[in-house]
Design a protein around this motif. Sequence first.
Motif, mmCIF file in Angstrom:
data_model
loop_
_atom_site.group_PDB
_atom_site.id
_atom_site.type_symbol
_atom_site.label_atom_id
_atom_site.label_comp_id
_atom_site.label_asym_id
_atom_site.label_seq_id
_atom_site.Cartn_x
_atom_site.Cartn_y
_atom_site.Cartn_z
ATOM 1 N N GLN A 22 0.828 -1.197 0.000
ATOM 2 C CA GLN A 22 0.000 0.000 0.000
ATOM 3 C C GLN A 22 0.866 1.252 0.000
ATOM 4 O OE1 GLN A 22 -3.522 -0.009 -0.271
ATOM 5 N NE2 GLN A 22 -2.960 2.064 -0.856
ATOM 6 N N VAL A 25 1.924 1.805 -3.534
ATOM 7 C CA VAL A 25 0.789 2.314 -4.308
ATOM 8 C C VAL A 25 0.557 3.782 -3.981
ATOM 9 C CG1 VAL A 25 -1.721 2.134 -4.618
ATOM 10 C CG2 VAL A 25 -0.318 0.066 -4.550
ATOM 11 N N ASN A 26 0.630 4.144 -2.715
ATOM 12 C CA ASN A 26 0.414 5.533 -2.301
ATOM 13 C C ASN A 26 1.458 6.473 -2.895
ATOM 14 O OD1 ASN A 26 -1.783 4.692 -0.830
ATOM 15 N ND2 ASN A 26 -0.710 4.725 1.133
ATOM 16 N N GLN A 27 2.660 5.953 -3.125
ATOM 17 C CA GLN A 27 3.728 6.754 -3.730
ATOM 18 C C GLN A 27 3.628 6.765 -5.249
ATOM 19 O OE1 GLN A 27 7.413 5.123 -2.296
ATOM 20 N NE2 GLN A 27 6.868 5.422 -0.157
ATOM 21 N N LYS A 28 2.605 6.078 -5.791
ATOM 22 C CA LYS A 28 2.382 5.978 -7.237
ATOM 23 C C LYS A 28 3.588 5.380 -7.961
ATOM 24 C CE LYS A 28 -0.978 9.734 -7.378
ATOM 25 N NZ LYS A 28 -2.064 8.969 -6.940
ATOM 26 N N LYS A 29 4.243 4.417 -7.311
ATOM 27 C CA LYS A 29 5.358 3.705 -7.922
ATOM 28 C C LYS A 29 4.835 2.405 -8.532
ATOM 29 C CE LYS A 29 9.086 5.343 -4.943
ATOM 30 N NZ LYS A 29 10.154 4.904 -4.034
ATOM 31 N N ALA A 30 5.559 1.889 -9.498
ATOM 32 C CA ALA A 30 5.169 0.651 -10.165
ATOM 33 C C ALA A 30 5.463 -0.556 -9.275
ATOM 34 C CB ALA A 30 5.925 0.494 -11.474
#
Length: 51
Positions: A22, A25-30
């Motif tokens: 999570q 995902v929160n850091q918008k990384k792949a």
Amino acid sequence: MPNPWTGKGNPYTKQEVRDRLQAVVNQKKAIIAAGAGTGSVPNSLRKVARI
């Protein structure tokens, strides 16, 4: 947790894995997953998508 007799296994609890994913995902990384044709990747991705 690792198997107490062999020391092998996942050192993280299910919640720790979910929290770490999570955070990514929160850091918008792949998140890149790879497998060897056993069907484990699609099954894992289905579970991750429900975070």
